[in-house]
Design a protein around this motif. Structure first.
Motif, short mmCIF file in Angstrom:
data_model
loop_
_atom_site.label_atom_id
_atom_site.label_comp_id
_atom_site.label_asym_id
_atom_site.label_seq_id
_atom_site.Cartn_x
_atom_site.Cartn_y
_atom_site.Cartn_z
N ALA A 50 12.62 -13.10 3.30
CA ALA A 50 12.73 -14.47 3.84
C ALA A 50 11.99 -15.45 2.93
CB ALA A 50 12.17 -14.53 5.26
N HIS A 51 10.79 -15.09 2.53
CA HIS A 51 10.01 -15.97 1.65
C HIS A 51 10.72 -16.19 0.31
CE1 HIS A 51 5.91 -15.13 3.80
NE2 HIS A 51 6.63 -16.05 4.42
N LEU A 52 11.35 -15.12 -0.18
CA LEU A 52 12.03 -15.21 -1.47
C LEU A 52 13.26 -16.10 -1.40
CD1 LEU A 52 12.52 -14.20 -4.39
CD2 LEU A 52 13.73 -12.26 -3.42
N LEU A 53 14.10 -15.85 -0.39
CA LEU A 53 15.42 -16.50 -0.37
C LEU A 53 15.44 -17.81 0.41
CD1 LEU A 53 17.46 -13.21 0.09
CD2 LEU A 53 17.18 -14.54 -2.02
N LEU A 54 14.46 -18.01 1.28
CA LEU A 54 14.40 -19.25 2.06
C LEU A 54 13.02 -19.88 1.81
CD1 LEU A 54 15.87 -17.69 5.33
CD2 LEU A 54 17.11 -19.12 3.70
N PRO A 55 12.87 -20.57 0.68
CA PRO A 55 11.53 -21.00 0.25
C PRO A 55 10.75 -21.81 1.28
CG PRO A 55 13.11 -21.32 -1.50
CD PRO A 55 13.91 -20.92 -0.29
N SER A 56 11.44 -22.54 2.16
CA SER A 56 10.65 -23.36 3.09
C SER A 56 9.94 -22.52 4.16
CB SER A 56 11.50 -24.46 3.72
OG SER A 56 12.60 -23.89 4.35
N THR A 57 10.23 -21.20 4.21
CA THR A 57 9.49 -20.35 5.16
C THR A 57 8.17 -19.87 4.56
OG1 THR A 57 10.47 -18.27 4.40
CG2 THR A 57 11.64 -19.43 6.14
N ARG A 58 7.90 -20.20 3.30
CA ARG A 58 6.74 -19.61 2.62
C ARG A 58 5.40 -20.04 3.19
NH1 ARG A 58 9.21 -20.12 -3.43
NH2 ARG A 58 10.90 -18.64 -3.05
N LYS A 59 5.39 -21.20 3.85
CA LYS A 59 4.12 -21.63 4.40
C LYS A 59 3.75 -20.86 5.68
CE LYS A 59 6.40 -25.84 6.14
NZ LYS A 59 7.61 -25.86 5.28
N VAL A 60 4.67 -20.06 6.18
CA VAL A 60 4.40 -19.29 7.40
C VAL A 60 4.26 -17.81 7.03
CG1 VAL A 60 5.35 -18.61 9.63
CG2 VAL A 60 5.66 -20.94 8.81
N LYS A 61 3.14 -17.20 7.43
CA LYS A 61 2.90 -15.80 7.07
C LYS A 61 3.77 -14.84 7.86
CE LYS A 61 -0.88 -15.94 4.27
NZ LYS A 61 -0.50 -17.23 3.70
N ASP A 62 4.12 -15.22 9.11
CA ASP A 62 4.92 -14.31 9.93
C ASP A 62 6.15 -15.02 10.51
OD1 ASP A 62 5.83 -12.21 11.40
OD2 ASP A 62 4.07 -11.99 12.67
N PRO A 63 7.11 -15.37 9.62
CA PRO A 63 8.30 -16.08 10.11
C PRO A 63 9.21 -15.19 10.96
CG PRO A 63 8.57 -15.55 7.80
CD PRO A 63 7.17 -15.13 8.17
N ALA A 64 8.89 -13.88 11.04
CA ALA A 64 9.73 -12.97 11.82
C ALA A 64 9.12 -12.71 13.20
CB ALA A 64 9.89 -11.65 11.07
N HIS A 83 21.78 -12.77 8.81
CA HIS A 83 21.16 -14.02 9.25
C HIS A 83 20.58 -14.77 8.05
CE1 HIS A 83 18.15 -16.12 12.16
NE2 HIS A 83 19.11 -16.91 11.79
N ILE A 84 19.89 -14.05 7.18
CA ILE A 84 19.31 -14.69 5.99
C ILE A 84 20.43 -15.29 5.14
CG2 ILE A 84 18.17 -14.23 3.77
CD1 ILE A 84 16.03 -12.94 5.13
N TYR A 85 21.52 -14.53 4.98
CA TYR A 85 22.65 -15.03 4.18
C TYR A 85 23.23 -16.30 4.82
CZ TYR A 85 27.24 -15.31 2.05
OH TYR A 85 28.36 -15.77 1.40
N LEU A 88 21.71 -18.41 6.78
CA LEU A 88 20.78 -19.54 6.61
C LEU A 88 20.80 -20.05 5.17
CD1 LEU A 88 17.75 -18.41 8.79
CD2 LEU A 88 19.05 -20.52 9.06
N MET A 89 20.92 -19.14 4.22
CA MET A 89 21.00 -19.57 2.81
C MET A 89 22.23 -20.46 2.61
SD MET A 89 20.06 -16.25 0.53
CE MET A 89 20.20 -17.08 -1.06
N ARG A 90 23.33 -20.07 3.24
CA ARG A 90 24.57 -20.86 3.11
C ARG A 90 24.40 -22.22 3.76
NH1 ARG A 90 29.14 -17.97 5.64
NH2 ARG A 90 28.95 -19.83 6.90
N ARG A 91 23.88 -22.20 4.98
CA ARG A 91 23.79 -23.46 5.75
C ARG A 91 22.80 -24.43 5.16
NH1 ARG A 91 22.21 -21.87 11.33
NH2 ARG A 91 22.26 -19.66 10.80
#
Ligand SMILES: Nc1nc2c(ncn2[C@@H]2O[C@H](COP(=O)(O)OP(=O)(O)OP(=O)(O)O)[C@@H](O)[C@H]2O)c(=O)[nH]1
Ligand SMILES: [Mg+2]
Length: 358
Positions: free
Chosen positions: A144-158, A222-224, A226-229
């Motif tokens: 998630a951190h790799l492919l959706l960069p805006s989640t990087r500020k959250v340590k546990d986005p899952a 889901h990651i795919y 979100l990457m598309r959207r």
């Protein structure tokens, strides 16, 4: 009068956990007004009936959906039934200790828009997990951190345990696949401040886990999606197109300098490689990362230097993979080189988004 906190709890066959769960929430929120909204996917073990039977004594609502449509979609539906401005989400199986909720509420009161109970900040952890489950969980977050960069500020986005202000999701188009509703909210919601509060994800004491391989595949889907959207897929495609343009620049210039200008081919190669790195950089700066460019020549050159270093290391990755696959695994060198190029592209992209165009 509207309740102060609404807790949404998706359930599927959680009968044995319901009474303890409701009692512990009531205890933890004794200083607050609250409601508990169960979104049950037609459990066959009587979960919904048992939860409903508690409603004379506790502020419990039960919504039963006829078809099993999954955890995250249950939460999205739940948003339509809750009354408060402060909305919480948690599991029913007591792996999310209700005693943490007041700490999350405090974070909201102090200015956070979303407060997440996190396994990966100080005070957090997972009880009784084997190595494999730890690796899968960490790997999922890394992805998630790799492919959706805006989640990087959250340590546990899952995490599946969090509270938020209603305005975060009021205008969001939530279309999650599978389990991870928080990931969807972090990508599609509107917010400024996120806080994380450490907690220990305990082992399930009663009932059965619904987690299986299907959820892992759903997570990738889901990651795919979100990457598309959110345009991150397009960004990666642009990065690859720029890479292809760099190969053309490199080859064209190598030929021109060697054949036309008569330079020694290794000198031509050095000039061509650096030129293609610079042309890639300029294209990426304007075309791939227009939203991440900081104004000013100083930051332009700092990005250029960083990108250069990333590419030099990328070359090392390419050669390393080529050598490993050819010499150690005996794979035909042209095929091995394709793998090397793929690895170097991923390397360059990762480091570019993490460092050069942070
Ligand atoms: N409404 C609804 N709830 C679900 C569904 N699948 C799981 N849940 C609920 O979502 C919560 C989390 O599910 P779990 O099976 O505990 O998943 P987990 O906590 O990630 O995995 P474990 O650690 O193995 O328990 C529980 O409250 C489940 O009852 C579903 O399809 N629909
Ligand atoms: Mg669970």
């Amino acid at each position: 009068m509207s309740t102060a906190i609404s807790i949404i709890i998706p359930t599927y066959n959680e009968r044995d956990n319901i009474i303890a769960l409701v009692k512990r929430i009531a205890q933890a929120l004794s200083n607050y007004e609250y409601e508990i909204v169960f979104i049950d996917d037609n459990s066959s073990d009587g979960t919904a009936e048992l939860a409903e039977s508690l409603s004379p004594k506790y502020p419990v609502k039960v919504i039963v959906r006829k078809n099993k449509r999954g955890l995250a979609s249950a939460v999205v539906d739940g948003l339509g039934y809750v009354e408060s401005e402060v909305i919480g989400v948690m599991d029913a199986d007591l792996q999310h200790p209700p005693e943490v909720i007041p700490y999350l509420v405090k974070e909201l009161v102090s200015g956070a828009d979303v407060a997440i109970a996190s396994r990966y900040v100080k005070g957090g952890g997972c009880q009784g997990w084997g190595l494999i489950r730890r690796i899968i969980s960490r790997g999922a977050i890394f992805l998630a951190h790799l492919l959706l960069p805006s989640t990087r500020k959250v340590k546990d986005p899952a995490s599946g345990f969090f509270i938020l202000n209603r305005r975060v999701v009021a205008n969001a188009k939530l279309r999650p696949t599978g389990y991870k509703i928080l990931l969807e909210i972090l990508m599609e919601g509107e917010f400024q401040n996120v806080a994380e509060v450490g907690y220990i994800f305990t082992t399930r004491s009663k009932g059965e886990s619904k987690l299986n391989a299907r959820q892992q595949i759903d997570y990738l889907k889901h990651i795919y999606s979100l990457m598309r959207r959110t345009g991150e897929l397009l960004r990666f495609i642009k990065f690859c197109l720029v890479g292809i343009s760099g190969i053309l620049v490199n080859m064209g210039l190598l030929w021109l300098l060697t054949e036309v200008a008569g330079l020694f081919y290794l000198l031509s190669a050095a000039i061509s490689i650096e030129t293609s790195v610079v042309s890639n950089f300029v294209l990426n700066d304007f075309f791939t990362f227009p939203d991440r460019r900081l104004p000013g020549s100083k930051s332009f050159f700092s990005r250029l230097v960083k990108y250069n270093l990333v590419c030099v290391a990328g070359l090392g990755v390419n050669m390393g993979v080529l050598w490993l696959l050819t010499d150690v695994f005996g794979i035909y060198y042209l095929i091995a080189n394709l793998c090397g190029i793929a690895a170097a592209t991923l390397w360059n992209y990762t480091l570019s988004t993490w460092w050069a165009w942070k």
